[in-house]
Design a protein around this motif. Structure first.
Motif, PDB file in Angstrom:
ATOM      1  N   LEU A   1       0.828  -1.210   0.000  1.00  0.00           N
ATOM      2  CA  LEU A   1       0.000   0.000   0.000  1.00  0.00           C
ATOM      3  C   LEU A   1       0.860   1.258   0.000  1.00  0.00           C
ATOM      4  O   LEU A   1       2.006   1.243   0.429  1.00  0.00           O
ATOM      5  CB  LEU A   1      -0.950  -0.006   1.195  1.00  0.00           C
ATOM      6  N   SER A   2       0.273   2.348  -0.470  1.00  0.00           N
ATOM      7  CA  SER A   2       1.040   3.574  -0.713  1.00  0.00           C
ATOM      8  C   SER A   2       1.165   4.483   0.494  1.00  0.00           C
ATOM      9  O   SER A   2       1.818   5.523   0.415  1.00  0.00           O
ATOM     10  CB  SER A   2       0.393   4.356  -1.866  1.00  0.00           C
ATOM     11  N   ASN A   3       0.530   4.160   1.620  1.00  0.00           N
ATOM     12  CA  ASN A   3       0.655   5.005   2.818  1.00  0.00           C
ATOM     13  C   ASN A   3       0.511   4.141   4.066  1.00  0.00           C
ATOM     14  O   ASN A   3       0.182   2.962   3.994  1.00  0.00           O
ATOM     15  CB  ASN A   3      -0.378   6.136   2.810  1.00  0.00           C
ATOM     16  N   TRP A   4       0.777   4.784   5.225  1.00  0.00           N
ATOM     17  CA  TRP A   4       0.780   4.066   6.496  1.00  0.00           C
ATOM     18  C   TRP A   4      -0.588   4.068   7.160  1.00  0.00           C
ATOM     19  O   TRP A   4      -0.741   3.474   8.234  1.00  0.00           O
ATOM     20  CB  TRP A   4       1.790   4.706   7.457  1.00  0.00           C
ATOM     21  N   TRP A   5      -1.564   4.740   6.579  1.00  0.00           N
ATOM     22  CA  TRP A   5      -2.866   4.854   7.241  1.00  0.00           C
ATOM     23  C   TRP A   5      -3.450   3.486   7.544  1.00  0.00           C
ATOM     24  O   TRP A   5      -3.902   3.212   8.664  1.00  0.00           O
ATOM     25  CB  TRP A   5      -3.843   5.648   6.367  1.00  0.00           C
ATOM     26  N   PHE A   6      -3.472   2.625   6.557  1.00  0.00           N
ATOM     27  CA  PHE A   6      -4.159   1.340   6.679  1.00  0.00           C
ATOM     28  C   PHE A   6      -3.537   0.485   7.776  1.00  0.00           C
ATOM     29  O   PHE A   6      -4.231   0.030   8.700  1.00  0.00           O
ATOM     30  CB  PHE A   6      -4.114   0.602   5.337  1.00  0.00           C
ATOM     31  N   VAL A   7      -2.226   0.260   7.697  1.00  0.00           N
ATOM     32  CA  VAL A   7      -1.596  -0.657   8.659  1.00  0.00           C
ATOM     33  C   VAL A   7      -1.596  -0.067  10.062  1.00  0.00           C
ATOM     34  O   VAL A   7      -1.703  -0.804  11.047  1.00  0.00           O
ATOM     35  CB  VAL A   7      -0.160  -1.006   8.211  1.00  0.00           C
ATOM     36  N   ALA A   8      -1.501   1.260  10.182  1.00  0.00           N
ATOM     37  CA  ALA A   8      -1.490   1.877  11.515  1.00  0.00           C
ATOM     38  C   ALA A   8      -2.820   1.669  12.225  1.00  0.00           C
ATOM     39  O   ALA A   8      -2.862   1.254  13.392  1.00  0.00           O
ATOM     40  CB  ALA A   8      -1.172   3.368  11.389  1.00  0.00           C
TER      41      ALA A   8
END
Length: 581
Positions: free
Chosen positions: A368-375
């Motif tokens: 994924l292109s950003n940390w939003w999801f995993v965070a």
């Protein structure tokens, strides 16, 4: 054994030829500034000086996307609400609460996906259309993964209800049959439409028996020769034992009913009941769970995980969590058939079916292109007590590490940095250190922004940062010749030396003009005047001068007043000496 880091991938910068031009760079909080230098290699000397280009390489480009601002802002409220919930309920009530939080996150993802879809439709710029379409694909994949994690990890439904959740998952994400249904039903003779049997088959593949039966009734009305076959197939679909979420029957009862129903389907197929109609015969074979027949309809399913759920529905309706990974891997192999290799999304879903939470998070971090999801997903799983045993080798746990990375990206944005503060607050080990590091690098463009930053620091008793901010703003005010504001900031910083310096500027201004530019501020210093002896003198001076002016009207009437005036003159001589010093 500790996993060895792989070499980072090479990122090519458009328009830069490293063979001809040398580059220099400087790191920022969330981005890197890169520029071409004026130095060239000896073999590539160019007589024209030219103008070097400047490139800004951002660590988290998605932070600057207008369409994702809603995702960041809305999810922030959900995150904070989850952290503030002190009532750690146990059992079903706690699970239901966490499922609600998970659904709230998914609703935000879907809302952003719909916004991006509308923007892709409305724009006429091909580049922007591609950009928004790509975002739709990424957000769709994020919701797909999150929903499966919700089923596997948060709800953790037992055998029976597990299949119900997986069927809902497939119906929501995989195959949008509604447009095809509308197209078929708008036809004067729906049964003669080329996609009629495809629609019926899709309904059966997704376990949507009521919709399939409604379409079969149209076939019975249109073709009298098919009435008997439609009636038998309708009865088989109607009697199919399907697990439900609120069913009170045991798994043993369900398996027995399913076995009897399966034998009945097999008897009709062997008797050749549907031999005269290949479409109905195919549907009966699907009901029997014939893998070859189901695979022949792979174009209607489009994905291996749709094939997996269909296969479970008609072959293993009472599948358990621990058995899913076996069926998932074999379904992937059968569906791809060696013609293509799995994609990153396939690997993530396989890891979820294997109940490997850490592999899911790792794969998502890479893909994924950003940390939003995993965070946010990791934080939610941590509240489910599924990550307590996993600490990283450098001291932090996985939840905190991902939240710190996500919040650090937010801090590079001119307004989203305020959201990042709350994420740092809920990282008990390193959150305060990260906040101190980042907050010192916020550009204080206006006093309003400075006051926001200052309030954040004061609430968290970050005294060093408070002093630093006040000194910076005081220096800016002095450079702009705003002495009142500078004095106010220096008092707030409790900086006696700087307050003394500004007091001298005030006294010099009074000597030159005979008035104070910020008399209201000086008159209301209050206890702050004790910060510096010069500040105390400055506070007393206007009051003393006012008294002397009143007494000077009676100059000839009182010898005492003449003495007072003489003393005043001595004060002013002393004042001039201070200013000249």
């Amino acid at each position: 054994m500790e996993e060895v880091d792989e070499d980072p991938s090479v990122t090519l910068i458009p328009g830069v030829n490293s063979d001809k031009k040398q580059l220099c760079f400087a790191w920022g909080p969330g981005e890197m500034l890169m520029c071409e230098t004026l130095f060239r290699s000896a073999e590539n000397q160019d007589k024209s000086p030219g103008c070097p280009y400047v490139y800004i390489i951002r660590k988290d480009q998605d932070v600057y996307s207008q369409t994702l601002r809603k995702l960041f802002n809305e999810s922030h409220g959900i995150f904070v609400g989850l952290q503030k919930d002190e009532k750690e309920k146990a059992g079903k009530s706690r699970t239901a609460q966490l499922v609600r939080v998970s659904k709230n996150y998914r609703s935000v993802i879907r809302a952003c996906m719909e916004d991006s879809h509308q923007m892709a439709i409305s724009t006429r710029d091909p580049a922007m259309h591609l950009h928004h379409s790509t975002q739709v694909s990424i957000l769709s994949a994020m919701e797909l993964i999150w929903n499966l994690c919700e089923i596997m990890f948060i709800e953790a439904a037992p055998a029976g209800p597990l299949l119900c959740h997986l069927l809902d998952w497939v119906r929501l994400h995989v195959c949008d049959v509604d447009n095809m249904v509308c197209e078929v039903l708008r036809n004067e003779s729906p049964t003669k439409h080329e996609n009629f049997w495809n629609v019926v088959t899709i309904f059966v593949l997704q376990g949507r028996m009521d919709e399939a039966r409604q379409l079969l009734s149209k076939e019975a009305n249109a073709n009298p020769t098919s009435v008997n076959m439609c009636k038998i197939l309708d009865e088989l679909m109607k009697k199919m034992p399907v697990p439900s979420l609120n069913s009170i029957q045991t798994l043993t009862e369900l398996e027995l009913k399913w076995q009897h129903w399966h034998e009945e389907c097999q008897r009709f197929l062997k008797d050749g009941t549907f031999a005269s109609n290949p479409h109905m015969e195919t549907l009966c074979k699907i009901l029997l769970g014939d893998e070859k027949t189901i695979l022949e309809k792979k174009d209607l399913m489009t994905t291996w995980y749709h094939f997996l759920v269909t296969r479970l529905l008609y072959c293993h309706p009472t599948v358990k969590h621990v058995e899913l990974h076996v069926y998932a891997q074999s379904s992937l192999d059968l569906f791809l058939g060696g013609e293509s290799s799995p994609e990153p999304l396939d690997s993530i879903l396989l890891a979820a079916f294997e109940f490997d939470i850490h592999q899911v998070i790792k794969e998502c971090s890479i893909a994924l292109s950003n940390w939003w999801f995993v965070a946010h997903l990791t934080d939610l799983l941590d509240h489910c007590n599924l990550l307590q045993s996993h600490n990283l080798y450098f001291g932090s746990n996985m939840r905190e590490y991902l939240l710190l990375e996500y919040a650090s990206g937010l801090f590079s944005h001119h307004s989203l940095w305020q959201l990042a503060v709350d994420y740092f607050d809920h990282c008990p080990e390193y959150g305060r250190a990260y906040l101190e590091h980042h907050i010192e690098r916020i550009p204080l463009d206006t006093e309003r922004k400075a006051l926001k930053v200052l309030r954040i620091c004061e609430q968290r008793m970050m005294s060093e940062q408070v002093r630093s901010i006040c000194k910076i703003m005081a220096m800016k005010a002095v450079r702009n010749n705003r002495l009142g504001s500078a004095l106010s900031w220096s008092i707030r910083a409790k900086d006696a030396a700087f307050a003394t310096l500004i007091s001298d500027r005030f006294l010099k201004e009074y000597c030159e003009r005979g008035t104070f530019s910020d008399l209201d501020l000086i008159d209301n210093l209050g206890p702050s005047m004790l910060l510096s002896d010069r500040l105390t003198f400055l506070d007393a001076l206007p009051k003393y001068v006012s008294l002397v002016c009143c007494l000077s009207n009676y100059w000839n009437r009182s010898y005492c007043c003449r003495l007072c005036l003489g003393f005043t003159q001595q004060v002013f001589k002393h004042l001039r000496k201070l200013v000249l010093k």
